[in-house]
Design a protein around this motif. Structure first.
Motif, PDB file in Angstrom:
ATOM      1  N   GLU A  29      63.049  59.253  28.989  1.00 30.29           N
ATOM      2  CA  GLU A  29      64.157  59.975  30.286  1.00 30.29           C
ATOM      3  C   GLU A  29      63.243  61.850  29.280  1.00 30.29           C
ATOM      4  OE1 GLU A  29      67.451  60.331  33.088  1.00 30.29           O
ATOM      5  OE2 GLU A  29      67.554  59.049  30.925  1.00 30.29           O
ATOM      6  N   TYR A  30      62.906  62.599  30.263  1.00 33.42           N
ATOM      7  CA  TYR A  30      63.080  64.038  30.498  1.00 33.42           C
ATOM      8  C   TYR A  30      64.108  65.094  31.663  1.00 33.42           C
ATOM      9  CZ  TYR A  30      60.960  68.478  29.822  1.00 33.42           C
ATOM     10  OH  TYR A  30      59.653  70.008  29.323  1.00 33.42           O
ATOM     11  N   ALA A  31      64.794  65.574  30.941  1.00 31.42           N
ATOM     12  CA  ALA A  31      65.251  66.828  31.015  1.00 31.42           C
ATOM     13  C   ALA A  31      64.165  68.186  31.568  1.00 31.42           C
ATOM     14  CB  ALA A  31      66.543  67.095  31.464  1.00 31.42           C
ATOM     15  N   PHE A  32      63.597  68.190  33.092  1.00 26.15           N
ATOM     16  CA  PHE A  32      63.311  69.868  33.426  1.00 26.15           C
ATOM     17  C   PHE A  32      63.396  70.486  33.099  1.00 26.15           C
ATOM     18  CE2 PHE A  32      61.733  66.214  36.530  1.00 26.15           C
ATOM     19  CZ  PHE A  32      62.149  67.359  37.483  1.00 26.15           C
ATOM     20  N   THR A  33      64.687  70.460  33.621  1.00 27.54           N
ATOM     21  CA  THR A  33      65.695  71.562  34.531  1.00 27.54           C
ATOM     22  C   THR A  33      66.702  71.243  33.893  1.00 27.54           C
ATOM     23  OG1 THR A  33      66.214  70.763  36.621  1.00 27.54           O
ATOM     24  CG2 THR A  33      64.176  72.269  36.709  1.00 27.54           C
ATOM     25  N   GLN A  34      67.959  72.098  34.291  1.00 28.75           N
ATOM     26  CA  GLN A  34      68.948  71.872  33.977  1.00 28.75           C
ATOM     27  C   GLN A  34      69.624  70.515  34.487  1.00 28.75           C
ATOM     28  OE1 GLN A  34      72.288  74.787  33.599  1.00 28.75           O
ATOM     29  NE2 GLN A  34      73.780  74.047  32.829  1.00 28.75           N
ATOM     30  N   TRP A  36      67.985  67.975  36.426  1.00 26.22           N
ATOM     31  CA  TRP A  36      66.616  67.124  37.083  1.00 26.22           C
ATOM     32  C   TRP A  36      66.673  66.700  35.767  1.00 26.22           C
ATOM     33  CZ3 TRP A  36      65.629  65.806  41.963  1.00 26.22           C
ATOM     34  CH2 TRP A  36      65.824  66.471  42.804  1.00 26.22           C
ATOM     35  N   THR A  37      66.258  65.233  35.747  1.00 22.09           N
ATOM     36  CA  THR A  37      65.412  64.433  34.872  1.00 22.09           C
ATOM     37  C   THR A  37      64.090  63.652  35.573  1.00 22.09           C
ATOM     38  OG1 THR A  37      67.266  62.825  34.940  1.00 22.09           O
ATOM     39  CG2 THR A  37      67.381  64.696  33.437  1.00 22.09           C
ATOM     40  N   THR A  38      63.287  63.147  34.971  1.00 26.62           N
ATOM     41  CA  THR A  38      62.487  62.098  34.651  1.00 26.62           C
ATOM     42  C   THR A  38      62.809  61.387  33.991  1.00 26.62           C
ATOM     43  OG1 THR A  38      60.440  61.981  35.686  1.00 26.62           O
ATOM     44  CG2 THR A  38      60.240  63.516  33.995  1.00 26.62           C
ATOM     45  N   ARG A  39      62.009  59.829  34.385  1.00 25.88           N
ATOM     46  CA  ARG A  39      62.435  58.554  33.181  1.00 25.88           C
ATOM     47  C   ARG A  39      60.421  58.005  33.827  1.00 25.88           C
ATOM     48  NH1 ARG A  39      66.434  58.250  36.169  1.00 25.88           N
ATOM     49  NH2 ARG A  39      66.104  56.021  37.984  1.00 25.88           N
ATOM     50  N   PHE A  75      63.396  59.451  39.264  1.00 24.61           N
ATOM     51  CA  PHE A  75      64.275  61.070  38.803  1.00 24.61           C
ATOM     52  C   PHE A  75      65.762  60.695  39.365  1.00 24.61           C
ATOM     53  CE2 PHE A  75      59.311  61.395  40.483  1.00 24.61           C
ATOM     54  CZ  PHE A  75      59.100  62.346  39.987  1.00 24.61           C
ATOM     55  N   TYR A  77      68.760  63.423  40.286  1.00 24.31           N
ATOM     56  CA  TYR A  77      69.367  64.962  40.199  1.00 24.31           C
ATOM     57  C   TYR A  77      71.003  64.799  39.760  1.00 24.31           C
ATOM     58  CZ  TYR A  77      71.241  69.862  42.218  1.00 24.31           C
ATOM     59  OH  TYR A  77      71.977  70.881  42.128  1.00 24.31           O
TER      60      TYR A  77
END
Length: 79
Positions: A29-34, A36-39, A75, A77
């Motif tokens: 899992e990666y947080a690309f903003t404070q 939003w994350t995607t996995r 994704f 939020y």
């Protein structure tokens, strides 16, 4: 309906078996903003083997290996 030929186009089979098995998986899992994350996740499950015999006369036996593989993408939020 005939149960003599497995490829005759009309033979059907239905079965219900409770199977115990195992599952192995991994994900990132990666947080690309404070907020939003995607996995991405991968899962492999193996529930063993069994032999199915839909013909009542014992003519055909169908060995079945019950395994599944799944890749999931998501994704999130965060409020």
């Amino acid at each position: 309906m005939s149960s003599k030929c497995p490829n005759d186009g009309v033979t059907t089979d239905s079965s219900s078996h409770t199977k115990a098995g195992w599952t192995l998986g991994a994900g990132v899992e990666y947080a690309f903003t404070q907020n939003w994350t995607t996995r991405v996740e991968y899962r492999y499950s193996d529930f063993g083997k069994f032999t199915d015999n839909p013909a009542t006369d014992g003519t055909f036996l169908y060995p079945t290996d019950v395994t599944t593989q799944a890749v999931r993408v998501g994704f999130s939020y965060k409020f």
